[in-house]
Design a protein around this motif. Structure first.
Motif, mmCIF file in Angstrom:
data_model
loop_
_atom_site.group_PDB
_atom_site.id
_atom_site.type_symbol
_atom_site.label_atom_id
_atom_site.label_comp_id
_atom_site.label_asym_id
_atom_site.label_seq_id
_atom_site.Cartn_x
_atom_site.Cartn_y
_atom_site.Cartn_z
ATOM 1 N N ARG A 51 0.840 -1.207 0.000
ATOM 2 C CA ARG A 51 0.000 0.000 0.000
ATOM 3 C C ARG A 51 0.875 1.258 0.000
ATOM 4 O O ARG A 51 0.635 2.182 -0.797
ATOM 5 C CB ARG A 51 -0.902 -0.022 1.242
ATOM 6 C CG ARG A 51 -1.845 1.133 1.327
ATOM 7 C CD ARG A 51 -2.864 0.919 2.447
ATOM 8 N NE ARG A 51 -2.258 0.696 3.756
ATOM 9 C CZ ARG A 51 -1.739 1.672 4.508
ATOM 10 N NH1 ARG A 51 -1.751 2.908 4.082
ATOM 11 N NH2 ARG A 51 -1.205 1.410 5.683
ATOM 12 N N VAL A 52 1.909 1.275 0.861
ATOM 13 C CA VAL A 52 2.764 2.468 0.962
ATOM 14 C C VAL A 52 3.436 2.755 -0.373
ATOM 15 O O VAL A 52 3.440 3.892 -0.861
ATOM 16 C CB VAL A 52 3.818 2.260 2.071
ATOM 17 C CG1 VAL A 52 4.897 3.315 1.995
ATOM 18 C CG2 VAL A 52 3.163 2.289 3.430
ATOM 19 N N LEU A 53 3.978 1.707 -1.001
ATOM 20 C CA LEU A 53 4.696 1.925 -2.262
ATOM 21 C C LEU A 53 3.740 2.349 -3.370
ATOM 22 O O LEU A 53 4.088 3.177 -4.211
ATOM 23 C CB LEU A 53 5.451 0.657 -2.656
ATOM 24 C CG LEU A 53 6.673 0.355 -1.773
ATOM 25 C CD1 LEU A 53 7.377 -0.879 -2.257
ATOM 26 C CD2 LEU A 53 7.637 1.526 -1.729
ATOM 27 N N LEU A 65 2.941 5.941 -2.913
ATOM 28 C CA LEU A 65 4.090 6.778 -3.259
ATOM 29 C C LEU A 65 4.228 6.902 -4.767
ATOM 30 O O LEU A 65 4.474 7.995 -5.299
ATOM 31 C CB LEU A 65 5.352 6.168 -2.648
ATOM 32 C CG LEU A 65 6.636 6.939 -2.931
ATOM 33 C CD1 LEU A 65 6.547 8.321 -2.320
ATOM 34 C CD2 LEU A 65 7.824 6.200 -2.371
ATOM 35 N N ARG A 66 4.037 5.776 -5.474
ATOM 36 C CA ARG A 66 4.141 5.831 -6.943
ATOM 37 C C ARG A 66 3.069 6.744 -7.530
ATOM 38 O O ARG A 66 3.327 7.527 -8.438
ATOM 39 C CB ARG A 66 4.018 4.426 -7.523
ATOM 40 C CG ARG A 66 5.311 3.657 -7.521
ATOM 41 C CD ARG A 66 5.210 2.439 -8.410
ATOM 42 N NE ARG A 66 4.215 1.491 -7.927
ATOM 43 C CZ ARG A 66 4.478 0.493 -7.080
ATOM 44 N NH1 ARG A 66 5.711 0.309 -6.653
ATOM 45 N NH2 ARG A 66 3.539 -0.313 -6.668
ATOM 46 N N ARG A 70 1.741 9.294 -6.067
ATOM 47 C CA ARG A 70 2.114 10.682 -5.798
ATOM 48 C C ARG A 70 3.191 11.145 -6.787
ATOM 49 O O ARG A 70 3.148 12.249 -7.309
ATOM 50 C CB ARG A 70 2.614 10.797 -4.357
ATOM 51 C CG ARG A 70 2.396 12.166 -3.805
ATOM 52 C CD ARG A 70 2.563 12.239 -2.288
ATOM 53 N NE ARG A 70 2.501 10.966 -1.604
ATOM 54 C CZ ARG A 70 3.346 10.625 -0.622
ATOM 55 N NH1 ARG A 70 4.306 11.435 -0.265
ATOM 56 N NH2 ARG A 70 3.229 9.464 -0.018
ATOM 57 N N LEU A 71 4.163 10.239 -7.035
ATOM 58 C CA LEU A 71 5.240 10.601 -7.972
ATOM 59 C C LEU A 71 4.671 10.883 -9.359
ATOM 60 O O LEU A 71 5.058 11.845 -10.026
ATOM 61 C CB LEU A 71 6.258 9.459 -8.053
ATOM 62 C CG LEU A 71 7.196 9.312 -6.860
ATOM 63 C CD1 LEU A 71 8.097 8.122 -7.049
ATOM 64 C CD2 LEU A 71 8.018 10.576 -6.678
ATOM 65 N N ARG A 72 3.724 10.017 -9.788
ATOM 66 C CA ARG A 72 3.157 10.183 -11.124
ATOM 67 C C ARG A 72 2.419 11.518 -11.223
ATOM 68 O O ARG A 72 2.511 12.219 -12.220
ATOM 69 C CB ARG A 72 2.198 9.021 -11.408
ATOM 70 C CG ARG A 72 2.317 8.494 -12.828
ATOM 71 C CD ARG A 72 1.531 7.211 -12.984
ATOM 72 N NE ARG A 72 2.139 6.096 -12.288
ATOM 73 C CZ ARG A 72 1.477 5.264 -11.481
ATOM 74 N NH1 ARG A 72 0.198 5.433 -11.248
ATOM 75 N NH2 ARG A 72 2.103 4.258 -10.907
#
Lengths: 252, 227, 58
Positions: C38-40, C43-44, C46-48
């Motif tokens: 879930r965390v990763l 994060l992905r 958010r990065l996108r």
């Protein structure tokens, strides 16, 4: 700087700890599972039937190691909480908070299996015995620490508040134990002694000790994998976490 | 720049807190009302026989007062946090623990003392045996300040939260257990005609310890949660 | 075999205790794996989003 101290400082750095824990984890899981398998085998097949309790005594092989772990994990959590509060080491905050749910799990198992054991032996699911009651209070302490940690928005502040609560709890625990003991002797006299001074058969002892060691490894493995995830969450703005996230992108 | 002495700061805290309570004096009776209602429920649940009620009277009064205290605990720092005076308190040059001790003292005087005064009435509602009343009052006099002090530390930890009621109860409960055990133990001993001095002395010792340590712990907790 | 399973009449107690032990600890071991995913994933995401915003701005 002295190399040990240098290593200690390096350990405090999240990316270094993340990598080190990742390298240790497979070994810890393997040791834990092997220990559990051996201990359960010994407990279920090798250990002879208890002459008083029959086969029901085999619950001891899960109950007692969990009872030991429930206290051990609490001390671990409080010690890390102390370090986190005094020296403000981020890793200690993470470790203390990662330990709390594991400790709560062990405490829950201890209470549940103890009550299952109590039914055939004492004829009741629950007695207000000193040790049982202390264990129940310990579960409340764990739940309080976890609840406080999740109720505060800011992660680091939450960890410090919960660590402080864990320290109060460690002062409280001996007081609770003492007071419950006093209360118990006042009300119902001595309760059932499970072992007393009687000698325990070696074929019962080694599975028990194996389980105790295996649960330690299990705790270490679970702790490190929880701490790794918590560090990822805590440091999600940093570059090293970004790289991990991108490297594990699922292939669509 | 001079700040005045610590004594004058304490006096200021006392005057301010008493003034605030006086302005909302209707609220001050809420815990008392709550305790009376809780105790009044016991006869409905257990039946009106004096014998059955007598058995549990001391314990029921203790639990009712403990719950009433828990209910009022939440308000200890609430209004101070909302109007920002709590931060002023933390930033003041005087020892925070001392000022907090004053606040806790005011809180005890305005919430626990009325409960203490109404305790004989509560006991009478449950046919508390007359000889036990003295022990019950002594146990309450020692245990209610103890509960306020311990509770204040937990309130300080949860101070920033909007909905802390259930969590506060969870934090406070394990810490209240020993106090309740000794207070009830003294009453039960009195009911059986046994000496009651030992549990009361334990309570007194715990109170002496808490008087010194709890304000310090409360100050540390407040510093953490206000950051 | 059935004699072993019945545990001298205490089978229900013994096996439920061992089951609780294993199930609770398995859940404890599983929880960090799920949380990690879930965390990763968050994060992905958010990065996108930030990447997209940067592309629109330039």
């Amino acid at each position: 700087m002295n190399p040990l101290l240098l290593w200690f400082h390096k350990l405090g750095s999240p990316p270094y700890f993340y990598r080190l824990a990742g390298r240790l984890l497979p070994w810890l899981w393997a040791l834990a599972l092997a220990g559990l398998a051996l201990g359960l085998y010994g407990g279920l097949f090798v250990a002879p039937r208890d002459y008083q309790q029959g086969d029901a005594f085999r619950i001891i092989f899960v109950h007692v190691p969990c009872a030991w772990m429930s206290l051990f994990v609490y001390f671990f959590m409080a010690a890390n909480g102390f370090i986190a509060l005094v020296w403000r080491i981020k890793l200690s905050e993470t470790l203390a908070m990662a330990a709390a749910p594991i400790g709560a799990a062990f405490t829950f198992i201890c209470l549940a299996t103890g009550s299952i054991w109590g039914k055939p032996m004492w004829g009741t699911w629950w007695t207000w015995d000193a040790r049982l009651t202390s264990e129940l209070v310990l579960l409340f302490l764990y739940l309080g620490v976890i609840g406080l940690y999740h109720a505060i928005e800011d992660r680091r502040q939450a960890a410090r508040a919960a660590a402080f609560l864990a320290l109060i709890g460690i002062v409280n625990l001996p007081i609770v134990h003492f007071s419950v003991n006093w209360w118990n002797t006042l009300h119902q006299g001595s309760t059932v002694k499970l072992f007393g001074p009687s000698l325990i058969d070696a074929r019962m002892l080694w599975p028990l000790l194996t389980m105790a060691v295996a649960t330690k490894f299990l705790f270490a493995a679970s702790l490190l994998s929880r701490a790794r995830v918590d560090l990822l969450e805590l440091e999600s703005g940093k570059d090293w976490v970004r790289q991990i996230a991108l490297a594990e992108e699922p292939r669509a | 720049m001079s700040y005045g002495t610590a004594t004058s700061a304490c006096r200021a805290v006392f005057v301010r807190d008493f003034g605030l309570v006086w302005r909302r004096r209707g609220d001050a009776l809420n815990p008392v009302l709550f305790a009376i209602m809780v105790v009044a429920l016991f006869p409905f649940a257990l039946g009106p026989e004096p014998k059955a009620l007598q058995q549990i009277s001391a314990g029921a009064v203790l639990v009712a007062l403990l719950l009433a205290g828990l209910l009022s605990l939440d308000a200890l720092f609430r209004s101070d946090l909302e109007d920002g005076s709590l931060e002023q308190l933390v930033l003041s040059p005087h020892p925070l623990a001392l000022l907090l001790a004053c606040k806790i003292a005011v809180h005890w005087l305005t919430t626990a003392l009325p409960l203490l005064l109404v305790a004989p009435l509560l006991g009478e509602m449950l046919y508390l045996p007359r000889p036990v009343l003295g022990t019950l009052m002594a146990a309450l006099a020692l245990s209610t300040p103890l509960l306020s002090l311990i509770g204040a530390v937990c309130v300080a930890l949860t101070v920033g939260m909007r909905r802390s009621g259930m969590l506060l109860a969870l934090l406070v409960l394990p810490l209240y257990v020993p106090v309740l055990i000794f207070a009830a133990g003294a009453c039960n001993a009195a009911q059986q005609g046994l000496p009651t001095l030992a549990p009361l002395l334990w309570l007194g010792a715990a109170l002496a310890l808490a008087l010194v340590l709890a304000p310090l712990a409360c100050a540390a907790a407040l510093r953490i949660s206000l950051n | 075999m059935s004699e072993f399973l019945s545990m001298g009449g205490y089978g229900g107690y013994v096996w439920s205790a061992f089951a609780i032990f294993i199930v609770v600890l398995a859940l404890d071991a599983l929880a960090p794996l799920l949380k990690r995913r879930r965390v990763l994933r968050e994060l992905r995401g958010r990065l996108r989003r930030t990447q997209k915003r940067n592309e629109e701005n330039t």
